[in-house]
Design a protein around this motif. Structure first.
Motif, mmCIF file in Angstrom:
data_model
loop_
_atom_site.group_PDB
_atom_site.id
_atom_site.type_symbol
_atom_site.label_atom_id
_atom_site.label_comp_id
_atom_site.label_asym_id
_atom_site.label_seq_id
_atom_site.Cartn_x
_atom_site.Cartn_y
_atom_site.Cartn_z
ATOM 1 N N GLY A 178 -3.575 2.073 4.125
ATOM 2 C CA GLY A 178 -3.582 1.712 2.709
ATOM 3 C C GLY A 178 -3.150 0.275 2.491
ATOM 4 N N PRO A 179 -3.964 -0.508 1.781
ATOM 5 C CA PRO A 179 -3.471 -1.822 1.366
ATOM 6 C C PRO A 179 -2.401 -1.606 0.300
ATOM 7 N N LEU A 180 -1.290 -2.298 0.399
ATOM 8 C CA LEU A 180 -0.262 -2.175 -0.640
ATOM 9 C C LEU A 180 -0.810 -2.713 -1.957
ATOM 10 N N ILE A 181 -0.608 -1.945 -3.023
ATOM 11 C CA ILE A 181 -0.961 -2.405 -4.369
ATOM 12 C C ILE A 181 0.344 -2.410 -5.157
ATOM 13 N N PRO A 182 0.882 -3.599 -5.443
ATOM 14 C CA PRO A 182 2.209 -3.642 -6.070
ATOM 15 C C PRO A 182 2.235 -2.914 -7.412
ATOM 16 N N LEU A 233 -3.821 19.269 -0.384
ATOM 17 C CA LEU A 233 -2.769 19.502 -1.384
ATOM 18 C C LEU A 233 -1.739 18.397 -1.231
ATOM 19 N N GLN A 234 -1.711 17.498 -2.208
ATOM 20 C CA GLN A 234 -0.797 16.361 -2.110
ATOM 21 C C GLN A 234 0.211 16.369 -3.255
ATOM 22 N N SER A 235 1.447 16.005 -2.933
ATOM 23 C CA SER A 235 2.480 15.914 -3.973
ATOM 24 C C SER A 235 3.567 14.957 -3.520
ATOM 25 N N TYR A 295 10.405 2.113 -2.019
ATOM 26 C CA TYR A 295 10.401 0.873 -2.812
ATOM 27 C C TYR A 295 9.042 0.485 -3.382
ATOM 28 N N TYR A 296 7.971 1.009 -2.807
ATOM 29 C CA TYR A 296 6.636 0.559 -3.210
ATOM 30 C C TYR A 296 5.939 1.529 -4.165
ATOM 31 N N CYS A 297 6.469 2.737 -4.314
ATOM 32 C CA CYS A 297 5.656 3.817 -4.894
ATOM 33 C C CYS A 297 6.023 4.116 -6.351
ATOM 34 N N ILE A 339 3.486 7.169 8.627
ATOM 35 C CA ILE A 339 4.741 6.576 9.081
ATOM 36 C C ILE A 339 5.096 5.384 8.182
ATOM 37 N N GLU A 340 4.114 4.865 7.497
ATOM 38 C CA GLU A 340 4.222 3.732 6.536
ATOM 39 C C GLU A 340 4.437 2.387 7.234
ATOM 40 N N THR A 341 5.432 2.285 8.106
ATOM 41 C CA THR A 341 5.589 1.111 8.977
ATOM 42 C C THR A 341 6.408 1.529 10.184
ATOM 43 N N GLU A 350 0.434 8.199 -10.595
ATOM 44 C CA GLU A 350 0.244 6.753 -10.477
ATOM 45 C C GLU A 350 1.105 6.169 -9.359
ATOM 46 N N ILE A 351 0.649 6.386 -8.131
ATOM 47 C CA ILE A 351 1.339 5.821 -6.964
ATOM 48 C C ILE A 351 1.311 4.301 -7.067
ATOM 49 N N TYR A 352 0.135 3.773 -7.472
ATOM 50 C CA TYR A 352 -0.047 2.329 -7.670
ATOM 51 C C TYR A 352 -0.910 2.136 -8.908
ATOM 52 N N PRO A 353 -0.896 0.939 -9.501
ATOM 53 C CA PRO A 353 -1.670 0.733 -10.733
ATOM 54 C C PRO A 353 -3.171 0.570 -10.461
HETATM 55 N N1 5AD Z 1 0.150 0.895 -2.880
HETATM 56 C C1 5AD Z 1 -0.634 1.523 -1.962
HETATM 57 N N2 5AD Z 1 -0.345 2.701 -1.404
HETATM 58 C C2 5AD Z 1 0.814 3.291 -1.782
HETATM 59 N N3 5AD Z 1 1.399 4.452 -1.383
HETATM 60 C C3 5AD Z 1 2.543 4.596 -2.062
HETATM 61 N N4 5AD Z 1 2.736 3.551 -2.892
HETATM 62 C C4 5AD Z 1 1.672 2.718 -2.727
HETATM 63 C C5 5AD Z 1 1.293 1.465 -3.287
HETATM 64 N N5 5AD Z 1 2.052 0.841 -4.192
HETATM 65 C C6 5AD Z 1 0.837 5.326 -0.346
HETATM 66 C C7 5AD Z 1 1.854 5.638 0.757
HETATM 67 C C8 5AD Z 1 1.910 7.142 0.761
HETATM 68 C C9 5AD Z 1 0.607 7.530 0.120
HETATM 69 C C10 5AD Z 1 0.575 8.889 -0.474
HETATM 70 O O1 5AD Z 1 0.443 6.547 -0.891
HETATM 71 O O2 5AD Z 1 1.364 5.157 1.998
HETATM 72 O O3 5AD Z 1 2.022 7.694 2.058
#
Ligand code: 5AD
Ligand code: SF4
Ligand code: FES
Length: 351
Positions: free
Chosen positions: A234-238, A112-114, A74-76, A166-168, A310-313
């Motif tokens: 990682g701080p969540l970045i919406p 190596l990340q994907s 949901y966050y990525c 594990i993320e959470t 672009e996992i996050y902006p």
């Molecule tokens: N903000 C911050 N980190 C994120 N990840 C995925 N989406 C976001 C986001 N919106 C992190 C996850 C994942 C890693 C590769 O990137 O924790 O494991």
């Protein structure tokens, strides 16, 4: 100073003393630290980092080799339902070019990340790993969930480490945010990785909707229980193209506190100053390096692809070259009196 303030400060100092000496805290004590302003905690984590890991910072060259993902977290921004993202996959040759750059620049590890891109079968990955291993360089994989058998083959092909956050550890939250995925399987993957002898990295996101301080304390206790060799916070970045577009943005301080407590409780592990930290505050990685971290993962992906991972902006370095990033981060690290490591930087390496 009033009495209440004094009592609060005393309590904090006692908890930090205990953490520095025993590297063990209970959940209530962790919650106290997470509720503090962080200043004493950061100093204490920095002290423990210096004692156990010294002043060397390990650089890991990050290659984002495919942004194709079967998952729908949901966050990525890479989630499968995000149709606005231009998808790419590097060829084996392109990846090997990045590896050559890494070797020539003095990196001792490539990551190596994907996304979970099933084009990259175990066989294809093993053949790539063997080619990379012709160089004297450690390999970290960050490719998501696979079977025990596949993890085993990838290890035998020469990979050294694996990152799987594990993320959470809040099962309900995990379920809500990860459609068609299983918390139990993720934990099993981490146990399998440990069993197979990978240096195993995990970590969590901080700032997920409905995530509580207590659940962050559980995350920290989970890392310790697993005996993770690396922990990335990682701080969540919406991200605007995800269901969490309107989530809270202000997550850096809490992420730094989680990271600092991890350092106190797991003094000898590797802890990265994460890219996300710098993407939300200038010099976020340097702040992290002064609060317990000892690793940085500069991006060595080639220019045209970086923007698309672009996992996050507002990700940093999307318009920069691998050369620029290495010089940039080296001078930042040296500016705070730290040194660039020339070793592979395994957890158990002697100081
Ligand atoms: N903000 C911050 N980190 C994120 N990840 C995925 N989406 C976001 C986001 N919106 C992190 C996850 C994942 C890693 C590769 O990137 O924790 O494991
Ligand atoms: Fe895929 Fe990882 Fe993003 Fe989830 S967090 S959608 S598994 S790249
Ligand atoms: Fe990429 Fe600073 S690390 S420009």
């Amino acid at each position: 100073m009033n009495k209440f303030y004094n009592n609060k400060q005393n309590l904090l100092c006692n908890i930090l003393d205990k953490a520095e000496n025993t590297h063990n805290l209970n959940k209530n004590e962790i919650v106290e630290l997470l509720n503090s302003d962080g200043n004493l905690l950061y100093k204490s984590a920095d002290k423990v980092r210096k004692k156990y890991k010294g002043d060397f910072v390990h650089l890991r060259g990050l290659i984002e080799f495919s942004n194709i993902c079967r998952c729908n977290c949901y966050y990525c921004g890479l989630r499968s339902e995000n149709q606005k993202l231009d998808r790419y996959r590097l060829t084996e040759n392109e990846i090997l070019e990045c590896v050559n750059f890494a070797v020539n620049s003095g990196y001792k590890t490539v990551v190596l990340q994907s996304g979970e891109d099933m084009y990259w079968t175990c066989e294809r990955l093993c053949s790539l790993i063997k080619k990379i291993k012709e160089h004297d360089i450690a390999i970290t994989l960050s490719i998501g969930e696979r079977s025990f058998d596949e993890y085993k083959k990838l290890k035998e092909a020469g990979s050294d480490r694996f990152l799987l956050r594990i993320e959470t550890t809040d099962k309900n939250l995990y379920k809500q945010l990860h459609p068609n995925m299983s918390f139990e399987n993720r934990v099993q993957c981490l146990k399998n990785l440990k069993k197979l002898g990978y240096e195993t990295g995990t970590g969590c996101l901080v700032g997920l909707p409905n995530q509580t301080i207590k659940s962050l304390a559980d995350d920290i206790l989970f890392f310790k229980e697993l005996d993770a060799d690396m922990v990335g916070i990682g701080p969540l970045i919406p991200h605007p193209e995800t269901p969490l577009a309107n989530a809270n943005k202000d997550n850096l301080d809490m992420a730094l506190k989680v990271m600092a407590i991890v350092r106190l409780l797991m003094p000898d592990i590797n802890i990265p100053a994460t890219t996300a930290m710098e993407s939300i505050r200038e010099n976020g990685r340097i702040i992290a390096l002064n609060s317990g971290a000892n690793v940085v993962m500069p991006n060595i992906t080639k220019g045209e692809y970086r923007k698309k991972y672009e996992i996050y902006p507002n990700k940093i370095c999307i318009n920069d070259s691998p050369e620029k990033c290495i010089n940039c981060i080296k001078s930042k690290i040296e500016s705070i009196g730290r040194k660039i490591s020339t070793t592979k930087g395994y957890r158990k390496d002697a100081l």
